[in-house]
Design an enzyme around this catalytic site. Structure first.
Site, PDB file in Angstrom:
ATOM      1  N   SER A 135       5.474 -39.527  18.392  1.00  0.00           N
ATOM      2  CA  SER A 135       4.924 -39.194  19.698  1.00  0.00           C
ATOM      3  C   SER A 135       5.633 -40.053  20.735  1.00  0.00           C
ATOM      4  O   SER A 135       5.602 -41.281  20.660  1.00  0.00           O
ATOM      5  CB  SER A 135       3.416 -39.496  19.681  1.00  0.00           C
ATOM      6  OG  SER A 135       2.852 -39.286  20.958  1.00  0.00           O
ATOM      7  N   LYS A 161       7.237 -35.164  19.518  1.00  0.00           N
ATOM      8  CA  LYS A 161       6.171 -34.746  20.441  1.00  0.00           C
ATOM      9  C   LYS A 161       6.391 -35.487  21.749  1.00  0.00           C
ATOM     10  O   LYS A 161       6.504 -36.714  21.758  1.00  0.00           O
ATOM     11  CB  LYS A 161       4.817 -35.098  19.815  1.00  0.00           C
ATOM     12  CG  LYS A 161       3.639 -35.129  20.772  1.00  0.00           C
ATOM     13  CD  LYS A 161       2.313 -35.226  20.002  1.00  0.00           C
ATOM     14  CE  LYS A 161       1.356 -36.244  20.601  1.00  0.00           C
ATOM     15  NZ  LYS A 161       0.087 -36.324  19.846  1.00  0.00           N
ATOM     16  N   LEU A 162       6.454 -34.747  22.842  1.00  0.00           N
ATOM     17  CA  LEU A 162       6.621 -35.359  24.159  1.00  0.00           C
ATOM     18  C   LEU A 162       5.284 -35.363  24.877  1.00  0.00           C
ATOM     19  O   LEU A 162       4.612 -34.332  24.972  1.00  0.00           O
ATOM     20  CB  LEU A 162       7.623 -34.569  25.004  1.00  0.00           C
ATOM     21  CG  LEU A 162       9.026 -34.366  24.430  1.00  0.00           C
ATOM     22  CD1 LEU A 162       9.882 -33.562  25.428  1.00  0.00           C
ATOM     23  CD2 LEU A 162       9.697 -35.705  24.126  1.00  0.00           C
ATOM     24  N   LYS A 163       4.914 -36.517  25.407  1.00  0.00           N
ATOM     25  CA  LYS A 163       3.737 -36.570  26.270  1.00  0.00           C
ATOM     26  C   LYS A 163       4.119 -35.950  27.605  1.00  0.00           C
ATOM     27  O   LYS A 163       5.219 -36.234  28.140  1.00  0.00           O
ATOM     28  CB  LYS A 163       3.321 -38.035  26.479  1.00  0.00           C
ATOM     29  CG  LYS A 163       2.735 -38.678  25.229  1.00  0.00           C
ATOM     30  CD  LYS A 163       1.370 -38.104  24.901  1.00  0.00           C
ATOM     31  CE  LYS A 163       0.699 -38.890  23.786  1.00  0.00           C
ATOM     32  NZ  LYS A 163      -0.640 -38.359  23.476  1.00  0.00           N
ATOM     33  N   ASP A 188       2.147 -32.838  24.343  1.00  0.00           N
ATOM     34  CA  ASP A 188       0.734 -33.256  24.377  1.00  0.00           C
ATOM     35  C   ASP A 188       0.393 -33.660  25.807  1.00  0.00           C
ATOM     36  O   ASP A 188       1.001 -34.573  26.367  1.00  0.00           O
ATOM     37  CB  ASP A 188       0.531 -34.448  23.428  1.00  0.00           C
ATOM     38  CG  ASP A 188      -0.930 -34.881  23.331  1.00  0.00           C
ATOM     39  OD1 ASP A 188      -1.796 -34.250  23.981  1.00  0.00           O
ATOM     40  OD2 ASP A 188      -1.202 -35.862  22.600  1.00  0.00           O
ATOM     41  N   ASN A 190      -2.871 -34.449  26.877  1.00  0.00           N
ATOM     42  CA  ASN A 190      -4.074 -35.282  26.990  1.00  0.00           C
ATOM     43  C   ASN A 190      -4.954 -34.860  28.173  1.00  0.00           C
ATOM     44  O   ASN A 190      -5.372 -35.685  28.981  1.00  0.00           O
ATOM     45  CB  ASN A 190      -3.712 -36.775  27.082  1.00  0.00           C
ATOM     46  CG  ASN A 190      -3.201 -37.324  25.764  1.00  0.00           C
ATOM     47  OD1 ASN A 190      -2.018 -37.634  25.648  1.00  0.00           O
ATOM     48  ND2 ASN A 190      -4.064 -37.406  24.772  1.00  0.00           N
ATOM     49  N   GLU A 213      -0.550 -29.411  22.989  1.00  0.00           N
ATOM     50  CA  GLU A 213      -1.762 -30.104  22.556  1.00  0.00           C
ATOM     51  C   GLU A 213      -2.629 -30.451  23.765  1.00  0.00           C
ATOM     52  O   GLU A 213      -2.149 -31.032  24.740  1.00  0.00           O
ATOM     53  CB  GLU A 213      -1.325 -31.374  21.812  1.00  0.00           C
ATOM     54  CG  GLU A 213      -2.444 -32.240  21.259  1.00  0.00           C
ATOM     55  CD  GLU A 213      -1.890 -33.459  20.502  1.00  0.00           C
ATOM     56  OE1 GLU A 213      -0.676 -33.482  20.176  1.00  0.00           O
ATOM     57  OE2 GLU A 213      -2.673 -34.395  20.261  1.00  0.00           O
ATOM     58  N   ASP A 238      -6.971 -31.564  20.382  1.00  0.00           N
ATOM     59  CA  ASP A 238      -7.141 -32.936  19.899  1.00  0.00           C
ATOM     60  C   ASP A 238      -8.515 -33.403  20.381  1.00  0.00           C
ATOM     61  O   ASP A 238      -9.535 -33.262  19.677  1.00  0.00           O
ATOM     62  CB  ASP A 238      -5.984 -33.792  20.449  1.00  0.00           C
ATOM     63  CG  ASP A 238      -6.120 -35.291  20.200  1.00  0.00           C
ATOM     64  OD1 ASP A 238      -7.147 -35.732  19.675  1.00  0.00           O
ATOM     65  OD2 ASP A 238      -5.177 -36.054  20.556  1.00  0.00           O
ATOM     66  N   LYS A 262      -7.909 -36.355  13.746  1.00  0.00           N
ATOM     67  CA  LYS A 262      -7.901 -37.823  13.759  1.00  0.00           C
ATOM     68  C   LYS A 262      -9.250 -38.267  13.203  1.00  0.00           C
ATOM     69  O   LYS A 262     -10.286 -38.023  13.843  1.00  0.00           O
ATOM     70  CB  LYS A 262      -7.767 -38.364  15.179  1.00  0.00           C
ATOM     71  CG  LYS A 262      -6.441 -38.071  15.860  1.00  0.00           C
ATOM     72  CD  LYS A 262      -6.456 -38.568  17.295  1.00  0.00           C
ATOM     73  CE  LYS A 262      -5.139 -38.283  17.993  1.00  0.00           C
ATOM     74  NZ  LYS A 262      -5.218 -38.559  19.455  1.00  0.00           N
ATOM     75  N   GLY A 290      -2.551 -39.565  15.447  1.00  0.00           N
ATOM     76  CA  GLY A 290      -2.509 -41.015  15.308  1.00  0.00           C
ATOM     77  C   GLY A 290      -3.081 -41.667  16.543  1.00  0.00           C
ATOM     78  O   GLY A 290      -3.198 -41.036  17.603  1.00  0.00           O
TER      79      GLY A 290
HETATM   80  O1  OSB Z   1      -3.291 -37.933  22.184  1.00  0.00           O
HETATM   81  O2  OSB Z   1      -2.416 -38.050  20.284  1.00  0.00           O
HETATM   82  C1  OSB Z   1      -2.814 -38.616  21.297  1.00  0.00           C
HETATM   83  C2  OSB Z   1      -2.069 -42.349  21.097  1.00  0.00           C
HETATM   84  C3  OSB Z   1      -3.205 -42.867  21.672  1.00  0.00           C
HETATM   85  C4  OSB Z   1      -4.166 -42.015  22.163  1.00  0.00           C
HETATM   86  C5  OSB Z   1      -3.990 -40.627  22.057  1.00  0.00           C
HETATM   87  C6  OSB Z   1      -2.869 -40.107  21.465  1.00  0.00           C
HETATM   88  C7  OSB Z   1      -1.866 -40.981  21.008  1.00  0.00           C
HETATM   89  C8  OSB Z   1      -0.610 -40.529  20.442  1.00  0.00           C
HETATM   90  C9  OSB Z   1       0.134 -41.496  19.549  1.00  0.00           C
HETATM   91  O3  OSB Z   1      -0.076 -39.478  20.718  1.00  0.00           O
HETATM   92  C10 OSB Z   1       0.175 -41.048  18.141  1.00  0.00           C
HETATM   93  C11 OSB Z   1       0.615 -42.150  17.224  1.00  0.00           C
HETATM   94  O4  OSB Z   1       1.824 -42.274  17.008  1.00  0.00           O
HETATM   95  O5  OSB Z   1      -0.228 -42.899  16.695  1.00  0.00           O
HETATM   96 MG    MG Z   2      -3.222 -35.917  21.538  1.00  0.00          MG
END
Ligand code: OSB
Ligand code: MG
Length: 367
Positions: A135, A161-163, A188, A190, A213, A238, A262, A290
């Site tokens: 990520s 995966k690109l935020k 992703d 969020n 995501e 998520d 998760k 994660g």
């Molecule tokens: O949205 O998946 C998420 C980390 C912290 C909080 C939310 C997210 C994430 C990650 C990191 O995307 C995933 C990882 O490498 O643990």
């Molecule tokens: Mg996520």
């Protein structure tokens, strides 16, 4: 199983580089570890909450408080505190799933160590290694992002995966697709977008992403269903998926066609397995998310990711992606995969010196 007492230990874990998402930047993880002591074994659970309630309502101090005041006393009072008894015993306490998950995982670890059974064996794993994705946080510039992605691909990660967030979406995705060609790529958000952004998000369709995501608010399942009808990229949830029931509802509504699991977000590995099963029954693939875990949290995640319906690479990266020095032996990437721990319980132990080095505080709750 008997419980002698429970330790709540706080550690400070500096990340190798700041991790930026649409909801904030994380530089030092404020991690709460739960250690359950039985007469013969100890068991560990890592709480995945962060210092601030930005990903979800939970945060580290809040988790420590609810564990200390409510969850730990309710569990230690049980005549036979086994993992399957924890959910029912704590069902009256609303929410607090990350705190609950850490406690249930610690109990399950101690219990399985006593039985000589690994998490993988207990959960029903069907693989000895799992494919790893990575990520990639929001960066200051596209050249910086391309360097980071190139580094991860060189190390062998099997998907990127690109935020994303408004202002950092179409252009970085286009740049990564153009530079690296046919890689497995997903994004992703969020929850950074609204229903009004559907046409904007449809611009991602041309990049052949595996999934998008959590584009919308955690509570907006109907909005995700509307969005799913306006884009061709599959929607993955998520934050919205807090239980097996939430997963069933989301699938029925057409809000997602893929689920990120998760264990911390859903209250533990038993509920995580139920989500896996609900999704499998509906033909919905899952993958393991994660929360920047240390080795203690990563070990049981990797076991979970070895279940049959985990058909997509997870955010289960090697320890070096997160920490210069982990508190366990590091998880290493081999041909893009992590090995599933096969020793009893979570299958890994903290290194006492490394753990002491990062410990900020510890409290002991006697039964
Ligand atoms: O949205 O998946 C998420 C980390 C912290 C909080 C939310 C997210 C994430 C990650 C990191 O995307 C995933 C990882 O490498 O643990
Ligand atoms: Mg996520």
């Amino acid at each position: 199983m008997k419980i002698v007492g429970v330790e709540l230990r706080r550690i400070a874990m500096p990340l190798v580089s700041p991790f930026r998402t649409s909801f904030g930047v994380e530089e030092i993880r404020d991690v709460l570890l739960v250690r359950v002591e039985s007469p013969d074994h100890e068991g560990w659970g890592e709480c995945v909450a962060s210092a601030e309630p930005l990903y979800s309502a939970e945060y580290t101090d809040g988790c420590a408080d609810v564990l200390r005041r409510f969850l730990v006393p309710a569990v230690t009072a049980l005549p036979n505190p086994e993992a399957t008894a924890i959910g029912p015993a704590l069902a009256g306490f609303k929410g607090h799933r990350m705190a609950t998950a850490a406690l249930e995982t610690a109990v399950l670890d101690a219990q399985l160590r006593g039985l000589g059974i690994s998490f993988a064996g207990f959960l029903g794993a069907v693989r000895h290694r799992v494919p790893s994705g990575v990520s990639v946080g929001i960066m200051d510039s596209i050249p910086q992002l391309l360097d980071a992605v190139a580094g991860y691909l060189d190390q062998g990660y099997l998907r990127i995966k690109l935020k994303i967030e408004p202002g950092w979406d179409i252009a970085p995705v286009r740049a990564v697709r153009e530079r690296f060609g046919d890689i497995t790529l997903q994004v992703d958000a969020n929850a950074a977008y609204t229903r009004r952004d559907a046409r904007h998000l449809a611009q991602l369709d041309e990049f052949d992403l595996l999934l998008i995501e959590q584009p919308l608010d955690e509570e907006d399942l109907p909005g995700h269903a509307l969005l799913a009808a306006q884009v061709t990229t599959p929607i993955c949830l998520d934050e919205s998926i807090t239980s097996a029931r939430a997963a069933a509802d989301a699938i029925e509504l057409g809000a997602c066609s893929i689920v990120n699991i998760k264990p911390g977000r859903v209250g533990g590995y038993l509920e995580a397995r139920r989500i896996h099963d609900v999704c499998a029954a509906h033909g919905v693939p899952v993958w393991c998310g994660g929360m920047l875990e240390t080795g203690l949290g990563r070990a049981p995640n990797v076991a979970l990711a070895a279940l049959p319906n985990f058909t997509l690479p997870g955010d289960t990266s090697a320890s070096s992606r997160y920490y210069r020095t982990d508190i366990t032996a590091p998880f290493e990437l081999v041909d893009g995969h992590l090995a599933v721990p096969d020793r009893p319980g979570i299958g890994i132990d903290p290194d006492p010196a490394a753990l002491d080095e990062v410990t900020v505080s510890s409290e002991w709750i006697r039964r």
